[in-house]
Write a protein that holds these residues in place. Sequence first.
Motif, PDB file in Angstrom:
ATOM      1  N   GLY A 244       4.994  -2.767 -11.530  1.00 25.02           N
ATOM      2  CA  GLY A 244       5.198  -3.796 -10.636  1.00 25.02           C
ATOM      3  C   GLY A 244       3.779  -4.288  -9.982  1.00 25.02           C
ATOM      4  N   ILE A 245       2.787  -3.651 -10.107  1.00 21.10           N
ATOM      5  CA  ILE A 245       1.643  -4.194  -9.672  1.00 21.10           C
ATOM      6  C   ILE A 245       1.448  -5.511 -10.138  1.00 21.10           C
ATOM      7  CG2 ILE A 245      -1.009  -3.909  -9.414  1.00 21.10           C
ATOM      8  CD1 ILE A 245      -0.526  -1.016  -9.707  1.00 21.10           C
ATOM      9  N   VAL A 246       1.265  -6.468  -9.357  1.00 18.07           N
ATOM     10  CA  VAL A 246       0.777  -8.005 -10.006  1.00 18.07           C
ATOM     11  C   VAL A 246      -0.790  -8.261  -9.310  1.00 18.07           C
ATOM     12  CG1 VAL A 246       1.559 -10.335  -9.752  1.00 18.07           C
ATOM     13  CG2 VAL A 246       3.325  -8.424 -10.035  1.00 18.07           C
ATOM     14  N   TYR A 247      -1.366  -8.888  -9.803  1.00 14.76           N
ATOM     15  CA  TYR A 247      -2.972  -9.169  -9.487  1.00 14.76           C
ATOM     16  C   TYR A 247      -3.279 -10.446  -9.988  1.00 14.76           C
ATOM     17  CZ  TYR A 247      -7.867  -9.334  -8.740  1.00 14.76           C
ATOM     18  OH  TYR A 247      -9.204  -9.494  -8.292  1.00 14.76           O
ATOM     19  N   SER A 248      -3.669 -11.485  -9.150  1.00 19.74           N
ATOM     20  CA  SER A 248      -4.090 -12.706  -9.484  1.00 19.74           C
ATOM     21  C   SER A 248      -5.192 -13.089  -8.853  1.00 19.74           C
ATOM     22  CB  SER A 248      -2.868 -13.815  -9.274  1.00 19.74           C
ATOM     23  OG  SER A 248      -3.140 -15.315  -9.460  1.00 19.74           O
ATOM     24  N   GLU A 249      -6.259 -13.791  -9.667  1.00 24.90           N
ATOM     25  CA  GLU A 249      -7.389 -14.183  -9.146  1.00 24.90           C
ATOM     26  C   GLU A 249      -7.885 -15.438  -9.650  1.00 24.90           C
ATOM     27  OE1 GLU A 249     -12.111 -12.644  -8.408  1.00 24.90           O
ATOM     28  OE2 GLU A 249     -10.467 -10.949  -8.750  1.00 24.90           O
ATOM     29  N   SER A 250      -8.425 -16.238  -8.836  1.00 21.99           N
ATOM     30  CA  SER A 250      -9.176 -17.556  -9.355  1.00 21.99           C
ATOM     31  C   SER A 250     -10.589 -17.659  -8.570  1.00 21.99           C
ATOM     32  CB  SER A 250      -8.266 -18.572  -9.522  1.00 21.99           C
ATOM     33  OG  SER A 250      -8.228 -19.041  -7.953  1.00 21.99           O
TER      34      SER A 250
ATOM     35  N   VAL B 193       3.621  -3.979  -0.434  1.00 20.46           N
ATOM     36  CA  VAL B 193       2.063  -4.272  -0.113  1.00 20.46           C
ATOM     37  C   VAL B 193       1.858  -5.559  -0.803  1.00 20.46           C
ATOM     38  CG1 VAL B 193      -0.159  -3.520   0.389  1.00 20.46           C
ATOM     39  CG2 VAL B 193       1.726  -1.971   0.366  1.00 20.46           C
ATOM     40  N   VAL B 194       1.423  -6.381   0.184  1.00 23.03           N
ATOM     41  CA  VAL B 194       0.522  -7.864  -0.465  1.00 23.03           C
ATOM     42  C   VAL B 194      -0.631  -8.049   0.289  1.00 23.03           C
ATOM     43  CG1 VAL B 194       1.013 -10.259  -0.499  1.00 23.03           C
ATOM     44  CG2 VAL B 194       3.061  -8.657  -0.819  1.00 23.03           C
ATOM     45  N   LEU B 195      -1.603  -8.148  -0.512  1.00 28.45           N
ATOM     46  CA  LEU B 195      -3.012  -8.394   0.046  1.00 28.45           C
ATOM     47  C   LEU B 195      -3.597  -9.781  -0.551  1.00 28.45           C
ATOM     48  CD1 LEU B 195      -5.593  -7.312   1.519  1.00 28.45           C
ATOM     49  CD2 LEU B 195      -6.191  -6.682  -0.861  1.00 28.45           C
ATOM     50  N   ALA B 196      -3.719 -10.671   0.341  1.00 30.44           N
ATOM     51  CA  ALA B 196      -4.141 -12.067  -0.118  1.00 30.44           C
ATOM     52  C   ALA B 196      -5.628 -12.058   0.484  1.00 30.44           C
ATOM     53  CB  ALA B 196      -3.666 -13.279   0.328  1.00 30.44           C
ATOM     54  N   PHE B 197      -6.517 -12.491  -0.527  1.00 28.87           N
ATOM     55  CA  PHE B 197      -8.032 -12.545  -0.111  1.00 28.87           C
ATOM     56  C   PHE B 197      -8.869 -13.906  -0.512  1.00 28.87           C
ATOM     57  CE2 PHE B 197      -7.993 -10.958  -4.243  1.00 28.87           C
ATOM     58  CZ  PHE B 197      -8.941 -11.470  -4.792  1.00 28.87           C
ATOM     59  N   VAL B 198      -9.832 -14.115   0.133  1.00 25.46           N
ATOM     60  CA  VAL B 198     -10.869 -15.192  -0.213  1.00 25.46           C
ATOM     61  C   VAL B 198     -12.134 -14.639  -0.111  1.00 25.46           C
ATOM     62  CG1 VAL B 198     -11.826 -17.296   0.491  1.00 25.46           C
ATOM     63  CG2 VAL B 198      -9.320 -16.789   0.735  1.00 25.46           C
ATOM     64  N   ALA B 199     -13.074 -14.783  -0.932  1.00 27.39           N
ATOM     65  CA  ALA B 199     -14.350 -14.206  -1.077  1.00 27.39           C
ATOM     66  C   ALA B 199     -15.407 -15.410  -1.356  1.00 27.39           C
ATOM     67  CB  ALA B 199     -14.299 -13.126  -2.077  1.00 27.39           C
ATOM     68  N   ASP B 200     -16.133 -15.916  -0.365  1.00 23.86           N
ATOM     69  CA  ASP B 200     -16.957 -17.250  -0.580  1.00 23.86           C
ATOM     70  C   ASP B 200     -18.057 -16.922   0.251  1.00 23.86           C
ATOM     71  OD1 ASP B 200     -15.970 -17.500   2.182  1.00 23.86           O
ATOM     72  OD2 ASP B 200     -14.726 -19.322   1.683  1.00 23.86           O
TER      73      ASP B 200
ATOM     74  N   GLN C 150      -6.434 -10.608   3.704  1.00 28.98           N
ATOM     75  CA  GLN C 150      -5.383 -10.919   4.874  1.00 28.98           C
ATOM     76  C   GLN C 150      -4.128  -9.866   4.154  1.00 28.98           C
ATOM     77  OE1 GLN C 150      -4.725 -14.938   4.718  1.00 28.98           O
ATOM     78  NE2 GLN C 150      -6.206 -15.230   6.216  1.00 28.98           N
ATOM     79  N   GLY C 151      -3.155  -9.327   5.131  1.00 32.61           N
ATOM     80  CA  GLY C 151      -2.262  -8.728   4.962  1.00 32.61           C
ATOM     81  C   GLY C 151      -1.423  -7.903   6.053  1.00 32.61           C
ATOM     82  N   ASP C 152      -0.409  -7.685   5.832  1.00 31.52           N
ATOM     83  CA  ASP C 152       0.399  -7.086   7.069  1.00 31.52           C
ATOM     84  C   ASP C 152       0.155  -5.569   7.277  1.00 31.52           C
ATOM     85  OD1 ASP C 152       1.430  -9.346   7.671  1.00 31.52           O
ATOM     86  OD2 ASP C 152       3.433  -9.054   6.469  1.00 31.52           O
ATOM     87  N   HIS C 153      -0.379  -4.995   6.237  1.00 29.72           N
ATOM     88  CA  HIS C 153      -0.702  -3.690   6.378  1.00 29.72           C
ATOM     89  C   HIS C 153      -1.983  -3.320   6.872  1.00 29.72           C
ATOM     90  CE1 HIS C 153      -2.530  -5.169   2.509  1.00 29.72           C
ATOM     91  NE2 HIS C 153      -3.338  -3.885   2.383  1.00 29.72           N
ATOM     92  N   LEU C 154      -3.132  -4.367   6.907  1.00 27.89           N
ATOM     93  CA  LEU C 154      -4.317  -4.287   7.637  1.00 27.89           C
ATOM     94  C   LEU C 154      -4.342  -4.091   8.982  1.00 27.89           C
ATOM     95  CD1 LEU C 154      -5.948  -6.852   5.196  1.00 27.89           C
ATOM     96  CD2 LEU C 154      -6.080  -4.373   4.806  1.00 27.89           C
ATOM     97  N   PRO C 155      -5.385  -3.132   9.419  1.00 27.82           N
ATOM     98  CA  PRO C 155      -5.386  -3.175  10.744  1.00 27.82           C
ATOM     99  C   PRO C 155      -5.767  -4.197  11.591  1.00 27.82           C
ATOM    100  CG  PRO C 155      -7.136  -1.723   9.774  1.00 27.82           C
ATOM    101  CD  PRO C 155      -6.147  -2.135   8.582  1.00 27.82           C
ATOM    102  N   VAL C 156      -5.441  -4.306  12.761  1.00 29.21           N
ATOM    103  CA  VAL C 156      -5.781  -5.721  13.601  1.00 29.21           C
ATOM    104  C   VAL C 156      -6.503  -5.239  14.921  1.00 29.21           C
ATOM    105  CG1 VAL C 156      -4.920  -7.819  14.614  1.00 29.21           C
ATOM    106  CG2 VAL C 156      -3.575  -6.892  12.651  1.00 29.21           C
ATOM    107  N   ALA C 157      -7.595  -5.853  15.119  1.00 29.51           N
ATOM    108  CA  ALA C 157      -8.440  -5.733  16.368  1.00 29.51           C
ATOM    109  C   ALA C 157      -7.599  -6.067  17.389  1.00 29.51           C
ATOM    110  CB  ALA C 157      -9.716  -6.699  16.118  1.00 29.51           C
ATOM    111  N   PRO C 158      -7.780  -5.458  18.563  1.00 35.25           N
ATOM    112  CA  PRO C 158      -7.014  -6.095  19.872  1.00 35.25           C
ATOM    113  C   PRO C 158      -7.470  -7.496  20.075  1.00 35.25           C
ATOM    114  CG  PRO C 158      -8.497  -4.180  20.325  1.00 35.25           C
ATOM    115  CD  PRO C 158      -8.604  -4.270  18.855  1.00 35.25           C
ATOM    116  N   GLU C 159      -6.469  -8.171  20.570  1.00 31.67           N
ATOM    117  CA  GLU C 159      -6.369  -9.316  21.077  1.00 31.67           C
ATOM    118  C   GLU C 159      -7.501  -9.582  22.136  1.00 31.67           C
ATOM    119  OE1 GLU C 159      -3.034 -11.998  21.992  1.00 31.67           O
ATOM    120  OE2 GLU C 159      -2.053 -10.647  20.472  1.00 31.67           O
TER     121      GLU C 159
END
Length: 160
Positions: free
Chosen positions: A62-68, A93-100, A107-116
């Motif tokens: 069930g691991i799915v990886y897609s990159e362009s 677990v879903v991890l979306a990313f951009v590298a530029d 980006q992902g719901d499982h990643l820690p978030v800094a306080p507002e």
Amino acid sequence: MKSVILCALAAVALAAPQGYEAPAPLSSHARSVDAPVIAIVRDERVSGDDGSYNVDVETANGIVYSESGSPGVAGAVASSGRLSYTAPDGTPVVLAFVADENGFQPQGDHLPVAPEFPHPIPQFVLDQIAFAEEQRARGIIEGAPREAPSAPSRSYGQPL
């Protein structure tokens, strides 16, 4: 002196690796029972002449990886993608990313978030900022208008 150099060269030659042997592949007996081999269900890779590429991989568990990616700023490659899998506790677990040019941005719901921000600023900090502004206004600290370097300080030794 020549004999010292000759001895040093001989020591280096003897210490150099004599050849490379590739490690033997793991036999079925050497594999751990806890680490089974997972089949690759889909593996599609496309690369363009301009440096662009697409990768799509899916495994039997069930691991799915897609990159362009494609050439970006100053010859660097700008890429984006998505990885999804099921954690051992059953959570998807879903991890979306951009590298530029701005770096890696996951980006992902499982990643820690800094306080507002703004978070509450303690009163002692506000008091210190006000005190510094007072001193700056009176020309006591840096950032204040300064007198010519040749003129002596008028505030030295004076009470605040």
